[in-house]
Design a protein around this motif. Structure first.
Motif, PDB file in Angstrom:
ATOM      1  N   THR A   1      43.953 -48.508   3.125  1.00 18.21           N
ATOM      2  CA  THR A   1      42.550 -48.618   2.750  1.00 18.21           C
ATOM      3  C   THR A   1      41.753 -47.578   3.513  1.00 18.21           C
ATOM      4  O   THR A   1      41.992 -47.363   4.711  1.00 18.21           O
ATOM      5  CB  THR A   1      42.024 -50.029   3.095  1.00 18.21           C
ATOM      6  OG1 THR A   1      42.831 -51.010   2.429  1.00 18.21           O
ATOM      7  CG2 THR A   1      40.579 -50.207   2.675  1.00 18.21           C
ATOM      8  N   ALA A   2      40.801 -46.926   2.839  1.00 20.25           N
ATOM      9  CA  ALA A   2      39.985 -45.897   3.494  1.00 20.25           C
ATOM     10  C   ALA A   2      38.728 -45.639   2.677  1.00 20.25           C
ATOM     11  O   ALA A   2      38.681 -45.905   1.468  1.00 20.25           O
ATOM     12  CB  ALA A   2      40.780 -44.593   3.638  1.00 20.25           C
ATOM     13  N   TYR A   3      37.714 -45.113   3.354  1.00 21.48           N
ATOM     14  CA  TYR A   3      36.529 -44.601   2.669  1.00 21.48           C
ATOM     15  C   TYR A   3      36.816 -43.176   2.203  1.00 21.48           C
ATOM     16  O   TYR A   3      37.205 -42.317   3.005  1.00 21.48           O
ATOM     17  CB  TYR A   3      35.320 -44.597   3.600  1.00 21.48           C
ATOM     18  CG  TYR A   3      34.592 -45.919   3.655  1.00 21.48           C
ATOM     19  CD1 TYR A   3      33.605 -46.227   2.719  1.00 21.48           C
ATOM     20  CD2 TYR A   3      34.893 -46.859   4.634  1.00 21.48           C
ATOM     21  CE1 TYR A   3      32.933 -47.447   2.772  1.00 21.48           C
ATOM     22  CE2 TYR A   3      34.235 -48.076   4.688  1.00 21.48           C
ATOM     23  CZ  TYR A   3      33.248 -48.363   3.749  1.00 21.48           C
ATOM     24  OH  TYR A   3      32.587 -49.572   3.796  1.00 21.48           O
ATOM     25  N   LEU A   4      36.593 -42.924   0.904  1.00 23.28           N
ATOM     26  CA  LEU A   4      36.828 -41.602   0.337  1.00 23.28           C
ATOM     27  C   LEU A   4      35.640 -41.195  -0.532  1.00 23.28           C
ATOM     28  O   LEU A   4      34.956 -42.057  -1.095  1.00 23.28           O
ATOM     29  CB  LEU A   4      38.105 -41.599  -0.502  1.00 23.28           C
ATOM     30  CG  LEU A   4      39.407 -41.889   0.251  1.00 23.28           C
ATOM     31  CD1 LEU A   4      40.566 -42.019  -0.732  1.00 23.28           C
ATOM     32  CD2 LEU A   4      39.699 -40.791   1.273  1.00 23.28           C
ATOM     33  N   PRO A   5      35.380 -39.896  -0.662  1.00 28.00           N
ATOM     34  CA  PRO A   5      34.314 -39.436  -1.551  1.00 28.00           C
ATOM     35  C   PRO A   5      34.554 -39.931  -2.979  1.00 28.00           C
ATOM     36  O   PRO A   5      35.685 -39.934  -3.474  1.00 28.00           O
ATOM     37  CB  PRO A   5      34.419 -37.910  -1.466  1.00 28.00           C
ATOM     38  CG  PRO A   5      35.051 -37.648  -0.142  1.00 28.00           C
ATOM     39  CD  PRO A   5      36.021 -38.776   0.045  1.00 28.00           C
ATOM     40  N   LYS A   6      33.472 -40.342  -3.624  1.00 31.19           N
ATOM     41  CA  LYS A   6      33.581 -40.948  -4.948  1.00 31.19           C
ATOM     42  C   LYS A   6      34.300 -40.044  -5.937  1.00 31.19           C
ATOM     43  O   LYS A   6      35.161 -40.492  -6.703  1.00 31.19           O
ATOM     44  CB  LYS A   6      32.184 -41.302  -5.462  1.00 31.19           C
ATOM     45  CG  LYS A   6      32.171 -42.099  -6.752  1.00 31.19           C
ATOM     46  CD  LYS A   6      30.763 -42.561  -7.086  1.00 31.19           C
ATOM     47  CE  LYS A   6      30.752 -43.441  -8.338  1.00 31.19           C
ATOM     48  NZ  LYS A   6      29.392 -43.936  -8.645  1.00 31.19           N
ATOM     49  N   GLN A   7      33.944 -38.738  -5.920  1.00 27.92           N
ATOM     50  CA  GLN A   7      34.548 -37.837  -6.904  1.00 27.92           C
ATOM     51  C   GLN A   7      36.023 -37.607  -6.647  1.00 27.92           C
ATOM     52  O   GLN A   7      36.770 -37.227  -7.555  1.00 27.92           O
ATOM     53  CB  GLN A   7      33.809 -36.490  -6.940  1.00 27.92           C
ATOM     54  CG  GLN A   7      34.033 -35.592  -5.744  1.00 27.92           C
ATOM     55  CD  GLN A   7      33.072 -35.885  -4.606  1.00 27.92           C
ATOM     56  OE1 GLN A   7      32.569 -36.992  -4.474  1.00 27.92           O
ATOM     57  NE2 GLN A   7      32.812 -34.879  -3.784  1.00 27.92           N
ATOM     58  N   MET A   8      36.484 -37.852  -5.423  1.00 30.51           N
ATOM     59  CA  MET A   8      37.887 -37.595  -5.072  1.00 30.51           C
ATOM     60  C   MET A   8      38.817 -38.689  -5.600  1.00 30.51           C
ATOM     61  O   MET A   8      39.987 -38.427  -5.886  1.00 30.51           O
ATOM     62  CB  MET A   8      38.017 -37.466  -3.551  1.00 30.51           C
ATOM     63  CG  MET A   8      39.385 -37.060  -3.075  1.00 30.51           C
ATOM     64  SD  MET A   8      39.449 -36.841  -1.278  1.00 30.51           S
ATOM     65  CE  MET A   8      38.529 -35.302  -1.107  1.00 30.51           C
ATOM     66  N   CYS A   9      38.305 -39.908  -5.718  1.00 30.95           N
ATOM     67  CA  CYS A   9      39.184 -41.009  -6.108  1.00 30.95           C
ATOM     68  C   CYS A   9      38.879 -41.559  -7.500  1.00 30.95           C
ATOM     69  O   CYS A   9      39.503 -42.525  -7.933  1.00 30.95           O
ATOM     70  CB  CYS A   9      39.137 -42.126  -5.062  1.00 30.95           C
ATOM     71  SG  CYS A   9      37.484 -42.649  -4.574  1.00 30.95           S
ATOM     72  N   PHE A  10      37.925 -40.952  -8.204  1.00 32.21           N
ATOM     73  CA  PHE A  10      37.521 -41.454  -9.522  1.00 32.21           C
ATOM     74  C   PHE A  10      38.706 -41.583 -10.473  1.00 32.21           C
ATOM     75  O   PHE A  10      38.915 -42.623 -11.107  1.00 32.21           O
ATOM     76  CB  PHE A  10      36.453 -40.518 -10.126  1.00 32.21           C
ATOM     77  CG  PHE A  10      36.043 -40.881 -11.520  1.00 32.21           C
ATOM     78  CD1 PHE A  10      35.098 -41.871 -11.743  1.00 32.21           C
ATOM     79  CD2 PHE A  10      36.613 -40.237 -12.615  1.00 32.21           C
ATOM     80  CE1 PHE A  10      34.730 -42.221 -13.032  1.00 32.21           C
ATOM     81  CE2 PHE A  10      36.246 -40.588 -13.906  1.00 32.21           C
ATOM     82  CZ  PHE A  10      35.301 -41.577 -14.120  1.00 32.21           C
ATOM     83  N   ASP A  11      39.513 -40.539 -10.593  1.00 28.06           N
ATOM     84  CA  ASP A  11      40.609 -40.542 -11.557  1.00 28.06           C
ATOM     85  C   ASP A  11      41.689 -41.546 -11.169  1.00 28.06           C
ATOM     86  O   ASP A  11      42.279 -42.212 -12.034  1.00 28.06           O
ATOM     87  CB  ASP A  11      41.200 -39.137 -11.677  1.00 28.06           C
ATOM     88  CG  ASP A  11      42.134 -39.005 -12.872  1.00 28.06           C
ATOM     89  OD1 ASP A  11      41.724 -39.379 -13.984  1.00 28.06           O
ATOM     90  OD2 ASP A  11      43.276 -38.533 -12.694  1.00 28.06           O
ATOM     91  N   LEU A  12      41.949 -41.691  -9.880  1.00 29.98           N
ATOM     92  CA  LEU A  12      42.979 -42.639  -9.427  1.00 29.98           C
ATOM     93  C   LEU A  12      42.528 -44.077  -9.653  1.00 29.98           C
ATOM     94  O   LEU A  12      43.355 -44.954  -9.928  1.00 29.98           O
ATOM     95  CB  LEU A  12      43.289 -42.400  -7.954  1.00 29.98           C
ATOM     96  CG  LEU A  12      44.031 -41.100  -7.648  1.00 29.98           C
ATOM     97  CD1 LEU A  12      44.070 -40.840  -6.149  1.00 29.98           C
ATOM     98  CD2 LEU A  12      45.442 -41.127  -8.216  1.00 29.98           C
ATOM     99  N   ILE A  13      41.226 -44.336  -9.543  1.00 30.20           N
ATOM    100  CA  ILE A  13      40.711 -45.671  -9.850  1.00 30.20           C
ATOM    101  C   ILE A  13      40.850 -45.944 -11.351  1.00 30.20           C
ATOM    102  O   ILE A  13      41.270 -47.033 -11.770  1.00 30.20           O
ATOM    103  CB  ILE A  13      39.242 -45.792  -9.403  1.00 30.20           C
ATOM    104  CG1 ILE A  13      39.161 -45.779  -7.870  1.00 30.20           C
ATOM    105  CG2 ILE A  13      38.607 -47.072  -9.954  1.00 30.20           C
ATOM    106  CD1 ILE A  13      37.748 -45.708  -7.331  1.00 30.20           C
TER     107      ILE A  13
END
Length: 209
Positions: free
Chosen positions: A148-160
């Motif tokens: 679990t980690a805080y990541l920039p929204k645009q960096m994890c959008f596709d993985l979500i």
């Protein structure tokens, strides 16, 4: 390590020397560099990564033209301009996870303001398993090893969207402002302003995704 220069190498080329913290390069500068390459074909960028203190020294010594930083110093000779506000999302490889269920977490270095608030919010009940300097390293780690980690929204959008990462429910919310700095009396002021106009996000406004 320097990022290779980008741009044309013949004709009347204006060189722009840029310094940044590595984590900022990973969050937003890649998109900006690509826009420079597509739209300003007479500009050649040279990008290197430095610590915050070294960025200020390099700028004042006129060894770089623009510096990107999380928390800029207030120096009379330097113009500071906010170029992005980046939402940070708490994501996990575990589905349906709530904040009070987190046993351990990866801390990513987003600068002193976010780091201090993060420690206040999590250190009492959650173990900080690892501390990482770059969000990309944290992203690669948790997608391979779980976590679990805080990541920039645009960096994890596709993985979500692909359900490889999941949003943690009801987390503390953080954003990270990114600033550009340049000398007030730089002989490249117009070029610097033109390049910042191509920044990939709406400056001084909330991001919409």
């Amino acid at each position: 390590m320097p990022i290779p220069a980008v741009g044309v190498s013949e004709g009347n080329v204006s060189q722009l020397f840029v310094g940044s913290m590595m984590s900022i390069w990973d969050i937003v500068l890649q998109d900006w560099l690509q826009k420079i390459d597509r739209n300003l074909d007479d500009v050649q960028l040279h990008i290197q990564n430095y610590s915050p203190l070294e960025l200020r020294k390099q700028l004042l010594a006129r060894l770089i033209d623009i510096a990107f930083i999380f928390e800029p110093p207030y120096i009379e000779e330097i113009v500071t301009e906010k170029v992005s506000t980046v939402p940070l999302q708490l994501v996990s490889t575990q589905q349906n996870l709530e904040v009070d269920q987190i046993k351990s977490i990866i801390q990513v270095d987003y600068g002193e303001a976010v780091n201090s608030q993060f420690v206040r919010d999590f250190c009492e009940n959650t173990a900080i398993k690892h501390t990482m300097s770059q969000p990309r390293i944290a992203l690669n780690f948790i997608t391979e090893a779980g976590g679990t980690a805080y990541l920039p929204k645009q960096m994890c959008f596709d993985l979500i969207r692909k359900k490889k990462l999941f949003l943690v429910e009801k987390p503390p919310t953080y954003t990270r402002e990114i600033f550009a700095m340049y000398l007030a009396k730089s002989n490249k002021t117009e070029l610097i302003k033109d390049s910042l106009m191509l920044f990939p996000y709406l400056r001084n406004l909330p991001l919409s995704w």
